[in-house]
Write a protein that holds these residues in place. Structure first.
Motif, PDB file in Angstrom:
ATOM      1  N   ALA A 225       0.834  -1.207   0.000  1.00 42.73           N
ATOM      2  CA  ALA A 225       0.000   0.000   0.000  1.00 42.73           C
ATOM      3  C   ALA A 225       0.867   1.255   0.000  1.00 42.73           C
ATOM      4  CB  ALA A 225      -0.922  -0.005   1.220  1.00 42.73           C
ATOM      5  N   ILE A 226       1.966   1.201   0.729  1.00 43.55           N
ATOM      6  CA  ILE A 226       2.887   2.338   0.775  1.00 43.55           C
ATOM      7  C   ILE A 226       3.521   2.566  -0.597  1.00 43.55           C
ATOM      8  CG2 ILE A 226       5.068   3.149   1.785  1.00 43.55           C
ATOM      9  CD1 ILE A 226       4.165   1.744   4.398  1.00 43.55           C
ATOM     10  N   LYS A 227       3.759   1.471  -1.326  1.00 46.57           N
ATOM     11  CA  LYS A 227       4.304   1.615  -2.683  1.00 46.57           C
ATOM     12  C   LYS A 227       3.313   2.344  -3.590  1.00 46.57           C
ATOM     13  CE  LYS A 227       6.398  -0.834  -6.564  1.00 46.57           C
ATOM     14  NZ  LYS A 227       5.697  -0.003  -7.560  1.00 46.57           N
ATOM     15  N   LEU A 228       2.023   2.057  -3.421  1.00 47.89           N
ATOM     16  CA  LEU A 228       1.017   2.749  -4.222  1.00 47.89           C
ATOM     17  C   LEU A 228       1.035   4.243  -3.917  1.00 47.89           C
ATOM     18  CD1 LEU A 228      -1.325   2.681  -6.204  1.00 47.89           C
ATOM     19  CD2 LEU A 228      -2.849   2.144  -4.286  1.00 47.89           C
ATOM     20  N   ALA A 229       1.180   4.594  -2.626  1.00 48.32           N
ATOM     21  CA  ALA A 229       1.267   6.012  -2.259  1.00 48.32           C
ATOM     22  C   ALA A 229       2.511   6.649  -2.862  1.00 48.32           C
ATOM     23  CB  ALA A 229       1.289   6.150  -0.741  1.00 48.32           C
ATOM     24  N   TYR A 230       3.614   5.900  -2.872  1.00 47.42           N
ATOM     25  CA  TYR A 230       4.853   6.407  -3.480  1.00 47.42           C
ATOM     26  C   TYR A 230       4.642   6.645  -4.979  1.00 47.42           C
ATOM     27  CZ  TYR A 230       9.559   6.221  -5.479  1.00 47.42           C
ATOM     28  OH  TYR A 230      10.702   6.481  -6.208  1.00 47.42           O
ATOM     29  N   ASP A 231       4.032   5.671  -5.666  1.00 48.49           N
ATOM     30  CA  ASP A 231       3.810   5.800  -7.108  1.00 48.49           C
ATOM     31  C   ASP A 231       2.950   7.024  -7.429  1.00 48.49           C
ATOM     32  OD1 ASP A 231       5.294   3.527  -7.565  1.00 48.49           O
ATOM     33  OD2 ASP A 231       3.561   2.192  -7.698  1.00 48.49           O
ATOM     34  N   HIS A 258      -6.885   0.609   3.992  1.00 48.37           N
ATOM     35  CA  HIS A 258      -5.525   0.245   4.362  1.00 48.37           C
ATOM     36  C   HIS A 258      -4.903  -0.804   3.449  1.00 48.37           C
ATOM     37  CE1 HIS A 258      -7.200   1.991   8.092  1.00 48.37           C
ATOM     38  NE2 HIS A 258      -5.984   2.465   8.250  1.00 48.37           N
ATOM     39  N   THR A 259      -5.713  -1.671   2.867  1.00 50.30           N
ATOM     40  CA  THR A 259      -5.188  -2.692   1.969  1.00 50.30           C
ATOM     41  C   THR A 259      -5.342  -2.228   0.527  1.00 50.30           C
ATOM     42  OG1 THR A 259      -7.301  -3.854   1.719  1.00 50.30           O
ATOM     43  CG2 THR A 259      -5.913  -4.462   3.619  1.00 50.30           C
ATOM     44  N   LEU A 260      -4.598  -2.866  -0.356  1.00 45.36           N
ATOM     45  CA  LEU A 260      -4.673  -2.482  -1.768  1.00 45.36           C
ATOM     46  C   LEU A 260      -6.102  -2.599  -2.317  1.00 45.36           C
ATOM     47  CD1 LEU A 260      -1.406  -3.819  -3.468  1.00 45.36           C
ATOM     48  CD2 LEU A 260      -2.140  -1.464  -3.196  1.00 45.36           C
ATOM     49  N   PRO A 261      -6.825  -3.708  -2.075  1.00 46.29           N
ATOM     50  CA  PRO A 261      -8.202  -3.781  -2.588  1.00 46.29           C
ATOM     51  C   PRO A 261      -9.099  -2.679  -2.033  1.00 46.29           C
ATOM     52  CG  PRO A 261      -7.423  -5.964  -1.967  1.00 46.29           C
ATOM     53  CD  PRO A 261      -6.410  -4.994  -1.470  1.00 46.29           C
ATOM     54  N   GLU A 262      -8.946  -2.367  -0.737  1.00 43.38           N
ATOM     55  CA  GLU A 262      -9.754  -1.305  -0.134  1.00 43.38           C
ATOM     56  C   GLU A 262      -9.455   0.034  -0.780  1.00 43.38           C
ATOM     57  OE1 GLU A 262     -10.183  -3.110   4.422  1.00 43.38           O
ATOM     58  OE2 GLU A 262      -8.637  -1.617   3.947  1.00 43.38           O
ATOM     59  N   ILE A 263      -8.174   0.307  -0.995  1.00 41.10           N
ATOM     60  CA  ILE A 263      -7.787   1.592  -1.587  1.00 41.10           C
ATOM     61  C   ILE A 263      -8.273   1.699  -3.021  1.00 41.10           C
ATOM     62  CG2 ILE A 263      -5.816   3.017  -2.286  1.00 41.10           C
ATOM     63  CD1 ILE A 263      -4.303   1.762   0.139  1.00 41.10           C
ATOM     64  N   GLU A 264      -8.101   0.619  -3.783  1.00 44.55           N
ATOM     65  CA  GLU A 264      -8.533   0.628  -5.185  1.00 44.55           C
ATOM     66  C   GLU A 264     -10.037   0.839  -5.294  1.00 44.55           C
ATOM     67  OE1 GLU A 264      -6.891   0.599  -7.901  1.00 44.55           O
ATOM     68  OE2 GLU A 264      -4.868   0.102  -7.264  1.00 44.55           O
ATOM     69  N   THR A 268     -11.956   7.744  -3.734  1.00 40.88           N
ATOM     70  CA  THR A 268     -12.972   8.420  -4.546  1.00 40.88           C
ATOM     71  C   THR A 268     -12.403   9.093  -5.779  1.00 40.88           C
ATOM     72  OG1 THR A 268     -12.746  10.359  -3.117  1.00 40.88           O
ATOM     73  CG2 THR A 268     -14.493   8.789  -2.592  1.00 40.88           C
ATOM     74  N   VAL A 269     -11.189   9.615  -5.686  1.00 43.25           N
ATOM     75  CA  VAL A 269     -10.627  10.340  -6.825  1.00 43.25           C
ATOM     76  C   VAL A 269     -10.410   9.406  -7.996  1.00 43.25           C
ATOM     77  CG1 VAL A 269      -8.649  11.656  -7.633  1.00 43.25           C
ATOM     78  CG2 VAL A 269      -9.542  12.029  -5.328  1.00 43.25           C
ATOM     79  N   ARG A 270      -9.794   8.257  -7.708  1.00 41.61           N
ATOM     80  CA  ARG A 270      -9.497   7.309  -8.777  1.00 41.61           C
ATOM     81  C   ARG A 270     -10.678   6.376  -9.033  1.00 41.61           C
ATOM     82  NH1 ARG A 270      -3.827   6.825 -10.771  1.00 41.61           N
ATOM     83  NH2 ARG A 270      -2.927   8.735  -9.974  1.00 41.61           N
ATOM     84  N   GLY A 271     -11.262   5.860  -7.915  1.00 41.91           N
ATOM     85  CA  GLY A 271     -12.309   4.862  -8.050  1.00 41.91           C
ATOM     86  C   GLY A 271     -13.532   5.391  -8.780  1.00 41.91           C
TER      87      GLY A 271
END
Length: 305
Positions: A225-231, A258-264, A268-271
């Motif tokens: 998840a932190i990698k996604l924030a970095y990207d 907190h998890t990748l599926p939850e974030i994806e 709201t901005v991306r989803g």
């Protein structure tokens, strides 16, 4: 006044009361150490060990006892700082003596009087049991090796500071110590992964960076998840910035993502943008009517006249 005479050597004077005190100690090792100290004057514990054949720990114990008895610390010799009487008494504590020997083995070098005094402070003032102090020493050694590689000298002053942290956090049993060490090892593994994600190589995280990473991990974010924030940080501002990245992660945390599926799914901005794109039907090209075709043909004929 008693005197020791050796043919061909200068006589060494020893006060009769000192001789009586040595005899009353009933400690042959202390007597050997005393004679060596008087004979050579300013000599180190290691030097006494070499001259007498005693192991260093026995020398240090004898020196502490002699200091307590007032037989060292005169013009001829100096006692280690840290309280000779207290050190001497501590050597009679079998638990402390055994712990000190094991800690000395872990550190890999002979302790000085200052080292013993620091270890005694940990034992007495930090209120940590001997087995917990040994666990601390093992953790300190392993942590130092991980950070700096083998060969880095361990220092009792550093261990004393670590002991203060353990005391402050209530780590005063073997179970608590083992749990703390497991958590630290888990954090260190995650920290290593995050350093690779952030492309930080060949150095430790500085204090401010470590605070960010500890905060992210404590909130429950995985390295993925932190990698996604970095990207997303790189994508938006084209450079690594801890503060900007922290805002992204805190935003997710406040939304309970907190998890990748939850974030994806919940960002709201991306989803929302993705859901809108999926929901929109594909626009099909409308075929021209007969009337439109007729008008177009007439227009082409006029253009050709």
């Amino acid at each position: 006044m008693g005197r020791i005479f050796r043919p061909g050597f200068q006589a060494v004077a020893i006060k009769e009361q000192d001789i009586d005190a040595i005899i009353s100690m009933k400690d042959p090792k202390a007597a050997m150490v005393y004679l060596c100290a008087v004979r050579f004057g300013d000599i180190s514990d290691e030097g006494i060990a070499g001259a007498t054949g005693l192991d260093l720990f026995s020398v240090q114990k004898a020196v502490a006892a002699l200091c307590s008895a007032g037989l060292l610390g005169t013009e001829e010799t100096e006692c280690p700082s840290g309280g000779g009487e207290e050190l001497a008494a501590s050597m009679e504590d079998r638990v402390f003596a055994a712990m000190a020997q094991e800690t000395e083995k872990l550190f890999g070098y002979a302790f000085s009087g200052e080292d013993l005094a620091a270890l005694l402070r940990i034992y007495r003032t930090k209120k940590l049991p001997a087995e917990v102090i040994l666990q601390l020493a093992q953790f300190y050694k392993a942590d130092t090796r991980r950070k700096h590689g083998p060969g880095r000298r361990l220092r009792m002053s550093v261990m004393e500071k670590m002991a203060a942290v353990w005391e402050e956090n209530g780590i005063d049993t073997l179970e608590k110590a083992e749990d703390y060490i497991r958590r630290q090892e888990s954090y260190q593994t995650a920290e290593g992964d995050i350093k690779r994600i952030l492309q930080i190589y060949g150095r430790e995280l500085v204090a401010s960076e470590k605070q960010y990473v500890e905060s992210w991990l404590s909130m429950g974010f995985s390295p993925e998840a932190i990698k996604l924030a970095y990207d997303r940080t790189i994508e938006r501002i084209h450079e690594m910035n801890f503060r900007y990245m922290d805002k992204i992660i805190i935003n997710w945390h406040e939304k309970g993502l907190h998890t990748l599926p939850e974030i994806e799914a919940g960002d709201t901005v991306r989803g929302t943008a993705r859901r809108v794109r999926k929901a929109e039907p594909e626009k099909k090209t409308k075929a021209p009517s007969a009337e439109e075709a007729s008008r177009l043909l007439k227009l082409i004929e006029r253009m050709g006249e």
